[in-house]
Motif scaffolding. Structure first.
Motif, PDB file in Angstrom:
ATOM      1  N   VAL A 269     101.949  64.036 -80.069  1.00 23.05           N
ATOM      2  CA  VAL A 269     101.837  63.219 -81.295  1.00 23.05           C
ATOM      3  C   VAL A 269     100.377  62.863 -81.558  1.00 23.05           C
ATOM      4  O   VAL A 269      99.598  62.731 -80.624  1.00 23.05           O
ATOM      5  CB  VAL A 269     102.634  61.893 -81.129  1.00 23.05           C
ATOM      6  N   GLY A 270     100.033  62.705 -82.819  1.00 25.69           N
ATOM      7  CA  GLY A 270      98.717  62.154 -83.140  1.00 25.69           C
ATOM      8  C   GLY A 270      97.938  62.937 -84.176  1.00 25.69           C
ATOM      9  O   GLY A 270      97.070  62.395 -84.853  1.00 25.69           O
ATOM     10  N   ASN A 271      98.256  64.231 -84.306  1.00 27.34           N
ATOM     11  CA  ASN A 271      97.526  65.047 -85.284  1.00 27.34           C
ATOM     12  C   ASN A 271      98.442  65.543 -86.405  1.00 27.34           C
ATOM     13  O   ASN A 271      98.200  66.593 -86.990  1.00 27.34           O
ATOM     14  CB  ASN A 271      96.856  66.248 -84.611  1.00 27.34           C
ATOM     15  N   GLY A 272      99.508  64.806 -86.652  1.00 26.75           N
ATOM     16  CA  GLY A 272     100.397  65.162 -87.757  1.00 26.75           C
ATOM     17  C   GLY A 272     101.578  66.010 -87.304  1.00 26.75           C
ATOM     18  O   GLY A 272     101.656  66.474 -86.176  1.00 26.75           O
ATOM     19  N   ARG A 273     102.503  66.209 -88.266  1.00 22.79           N
ATOM     20  CA  ARG A 273     103.786  66.844 -87.936  1.00 22.79           C
ATOM     21  C   ARG A 273     103.667  68.312 -87.556  1.00 22.79           C
ATOM     22  O   ARG A 273     104.329  68.783 -86.637  1.00 22.79           O
ATOM     23  CB  ARG A 273     104.710  66.628 -89.123  1.00 22.79           C
TER      24      ARG A 273
ATOM     25  N   LEU B 283      97.302  53.470 -91.561  1.00 18.68           N
ATOM     26  CA  LEU B 283      96.978  54.864 -91.881  1.00 18.68           C
ATOM     27  C   LEU B 283      97.466  55.754 -90.746  1.00 18.68           C
ATOM     28  O   LEU B 283      96.966  55.689 -89.625  1.00 18.68           O
ATOM     29  CB  LEU B 283      95.474  55.052 -92.067  1.00 18.68           C
ATOM     30  N   SER B 284      98.469  56.567 -91.076  1.00 21.95           N
ATOM     31  CA  SER B 284      99.090  57.435 -90.072  1.00 21.95           C
ATOM     32  C   SER B 284      98.928  58.897 -90.461  1.00 21.95           C
ATOM     33  O   SER B 284      98.825  59.215 -91.641  1.00 21.95           O
ATOM     34  CB  SER B 284     100.588  57.103 -89.990  1.00 21.95           C
ATOM     35  N   ASN B 285      98.962  59.752 -89.461  1.00 23.24           N
ATOM     36  CA  ASN B 285      98.983  61.192 -89.730  1.00 23.24           C
ATOM     37  C   ASN B 285     100.409  61.701 -89.933  1.00 23.24           C
ATOM     38  O   ASN B 285     100.605  62.894 -90.140  1.00 23.24           O
ATOM     39  CB  ASN B 285      98.350  61.960 -88.560  1.00 23.24           C
ATOM     40  N   LYS B 286     101.397  60.826 -89.842  1.00 21.31           N
ATOM     41  CA  LYS B 286     102.770  61.310 -90.055  1.00 21.31           C
ATOM     42  C   LYS B 286     103.026  61.412 -91.560  1.00 21.31           C
ATOM     43  O   LYS B 286     102.362  60.741 -92.338  1.00 21.31           O
ATOM     44  CB  LYS B 286     103.785  60.428 -89.339  1.00 21.31           C
TER      45      LYS B 286
ATOM     46  N   PHE C 247      95.501  49.740 -89.208  1.00 23.86           N
ATOM     47  CA  PHE C 247      96.119  50.172 -87.959  1.00 23.86           C
ATOM     48  C   PHE C 247      96.634  51.598 -88.074  1.00 23.86           C
ATOM     49  O   PHE C 247      97.216  51.983 -89.098  1.00 23.86           O
ATOM     50  CB  PHE C 247      97.331  49.279 -87.615  1.00 23.86           C
ATOM     51  N   ASP C 248      96.487  52.332 -86.994  1.00 20.49           N
ATOM     52  CA  ASP C 248      97.253  53.550 -86.797  1.00 20.49           C
ATOM     53  C   ASP C 248      98.714  53.112 -86.639  1.00 20.49           C
ATOM     54  O   ASP C 248      98.982  51.945 -86.347  1.00 20.49           O
ATOM     55  CB  ASP C 248      96.728  54.237 -85.522  1.00 20.49           C
ATOM     56  N   LEU C 249      99.661  54.024 -86.813  1.00 27.72           N
ATOM     57  CA  LEU C 249     101.073  53.607 -86.743  1.00 27.72           C
ATOM     58  C   LEU C 249     101.726  53.976 -85.401  1.00 27.72           C
ATOM     59  O   LEU C 249     101.975  53.116 -84.557  1.00 27.72           O
ATOM     60  CB  LEU C 249     101.850  54.233 -87.915  1.00 27.72           C
ATOM     61  N   ASP C 250     101.967  55.286 -85.192  1.00 24.19           N
ATOM     62  CA  ASP C 250     102.695  55.716 -83.988  1.00 24.19           C
ATOM     63  C   ASP C 250     101.861  55.452 -82.734  1.00 24.19           C
ATOM     64  O   ASP C 250     100.726  55.929 -82.632  1.00 24.19           O
ATOM     65  CB  ASP C 250     103.008  57.216 -84.074  1.00 24.19           C
ATOM     66  N   GLY C 251     102.419  54.702 -81.799  1.00 19.64           N
ATOM     67  CA  GLY C 251     101.694  54.423 -80.564  1.00 19.64           C
ATOM     68  C   GLY C 251     100.785  53.216 -80.669  1.00 19.64           C
ATOM     69  O   GLY C 251     100.192  52.805 -79.676  1.00 19.64           O
TER      70      GLY C 251
ATOM     71  N   THR D  39      93.817  65.219 -92.717  1.00 20.10           N
ATOM     72  CA  THR D  39      94.359  64.328 -91.690  1.00 20.10           C
ATOM     73  C   THR D  39      93.211  63.712 -90.874  1.00 20.10           C
ATOM     74  O   THR D  39      92.104  64.259 -90.819  1.00 20.10           O
ATOM     75  CB  THR D  39      95.283  65.099 -90.714  1.00 20.10           C
ATOM     76  N   LYS D  40      93.504  62.559 -90.248  1.00 13.89           N
ATOM     77  CA  LYS D  40      92.562  61.995 -89.282  1.00 13.89           C
ATOM     78  C   LYS D  40      92.324  63.041 -88.194  1.00 13.89           C
ATOM     79  O   LYS D  40      93.266  63.742 -87.852  1.00 13.89           O
ATOM     80  CB  LYS D  40      93.148  60.719 -88.640  1.00 13.89           C
ATOM     81  N   PRO D  41      91.164  63.208 -87.626  1.00 17.72           N
ATOM     82  CA  PRO D  41      90.012  62.288 -87.637  1.00 17.72           C
ATOM     83  C   PRO D  41      89.069  62.424 -88.829  1.00 17.72           C
ATOM     84  O   PRO D  41      88.016  61.781 -88.818  1.00 17.72           O
ATOM     85  CB  PRO D  41      89.286  62.659 -86.341  1.00 17.72           C
TER      86      PRO D  41
HETATM   87  O1  LIG Z   1     100.626  62.466 -85.698  1.00 13.02           O
HETATM   88  C1  LIG Z   1     101.560  61.839 -86.195  1.00 13.02           C
HETATM   89  O2  LIG Z   1     102.526  62.390 -86.744  1.00 13.02           O
HETATM   90  C2  LIG Z   1     101.564  60.343 -86.190  1.00 13.02           C
HETATM   91  O3  LIG Z   1     100.412  59.884 -85.694  1.00 13.02           O
HETATM   92  P1  LIG Z   1      99.693  58.499 -85.989  1.00 13.02           P
HETATM   93  O4  LIG Z   1     100.651  57.512 -86.642  1.00 13.02           O
HETATM   94  O5  LIG Z   1      99.334  58.100 -84.604  1.00 13.02           O
HETATM   95  O6  LIG Z   1      98.546  58.877 -86.866  1.00 13.02           O
END
Ligand SMILES: O=C(O)COP(=O)(O)O
Length: 219
Positions: free
Chosen positions: A45-49, A109-112, A7-11, A142-144
Motif C-alpha cells: 500500500v502507499g503508491n495507489g491502487r 490527501l490519499s493515493n487511493k 493527513f495521509d489516509l491509509d496507515g 500521485t504522491k510523492p
Molecule cells: O496507496 C494507496 O492506495 C493509499 O495510500 P495512502 O492513503 O497512504 O496515500
C-alpha cells in the motif's frame, strides 16, 4: 504559522490494511494466483491502487490481460467491502477535534481512488468536518509528486508555509519535501519509524497525543 494540517489516509488516520488485503486476495484467488498474507500488504500500500495490485501479483502483473482482470475483480469487491474492518487509529478523532478547537483546518490527501475517501472518512470520523479530502484524482500525479497537495492547499486558501503534513510512509516524507512543507511521520501505520527516519522525517510520533503536541509547536 500553521493554519492547516493535511493527513495521509491509509496507515495514518485509518487502519485499512485488512480490507485492502481481503479485496486484493479475492482478485488473486479468482485468477488462480497465490493469495498473500495480510502483513505483506503493509509494503504494497502507499503508491495507489495500480501499484498495490502489481506488488501483490509479483511478476504476474506484466501479463496485461491478467492484471486488468485482477484489478476489475478487486475493484468490484473493494467497492462493497472497503469499510468492513477499516477503522480510525486510536486517538485520531480526539486529535482532529483538538485541532478544530484551535481553528486549524484539516485535510486528507490519499493515493487511493478518490471515490473511497469521503465514505471512509464518514465512517471513521463521523463528527469531523475536513476542509478538503482528496484521493487520487486523474488530473494530478500521485504522491510523492507535490501537485495534488499544492492544489489542495490552494483550494483551501492556505500557503505551503502555513501547512503541516502527516504520513506513515517514505512516500509521505518525499511528498512533503517535494512540496516544501513541514511534516511529521507516525509510527503506528504500515511502514514504521525506521523507514520514516531513513527517508528524512524530522519527527516521528508514536501516539496521536504526541503528534498533536508536536504540531502545536508550529501553530
Ligand atoms: O496507496 C494507496 O492506495 C493509499 O495510500 P495512502 O492513503 O497512504 O496515500
Amino acid at each position: 504559522m500553521v493554519k492547516m494540517v493535511v493527513f495521509d489516509l491509509d496507515g495514518t488516520l485509518i487502519n485499512s490494511l485488512t480490507d485492502l488485503a481481503i479485496s486484493v486476495n479475492y482478485g488473486l484467488k479468482l485468477n488462480r494466483l497465490e493469495e498473500k498474507p495480510v502483513e505483506n500488504y503493509k509494503t504494497y500500500v502507499g503508491n495507489g491502487r495500480e501499484m498495490l495490485i502489481r506488488r501483490a501479483m509479483g511478476d504476474a502483473w506484466t501479463d496485461h490481460e491478467l492484471f486488468e482482470k485482477v484489478k476489475a475483480d478487486y475493484d468490484r469487491h473493494y467497492a462493497v467491502h472497503c469499510n468492513d474492518h477499516t477503522a480510525a487509529y486510536d486517538g485520531c478523532a480526539e486529535m482532529l477535534e483538538k485541532l478544530a478547537q484551535k481553528g486549524i483546518k484539516t485535510g486528507v490527501l490519499s493515493n487511493k481512488p478518490d471515490e473511497f475517501v469521503d465514505k471512509m472518512l464518514k465512517k471513521a470520523f463521523p463528527n469531523h468536518k475536513f476542509t478538503q479530502a482528496w484521493g487520487q484524482k486523474p488530473q494530478y500525479k500521485t504522491k510523492p509528486e507535490p501537485d495534488a497537495l499544492l492544489a489542495l492547499l490552494n483550494m483551501s486558501g492556505v500557503t505551503p508555509e502555513e501547512c503541516f503534513y502527516v504520513g506513515d510512509s517514505d512516500v509521505d516524507v518525499f511528498t512533503a519535501n517535494n512540496a516544501g512543507i513541514k511534516m511529521a511521520g507516525v509510527s503506528w501505520g504500515f511502514r514504521g519509524k525506521n523507514e520514516l527516519m531513513n527517508a528524512g522525517a524530522p519527527f516521528v510520533a508514536d501516539t496521536a497525543e504526541e503528534l498533536f503536541d508536536y504540531i502545536c509547536k508550529f501553530i
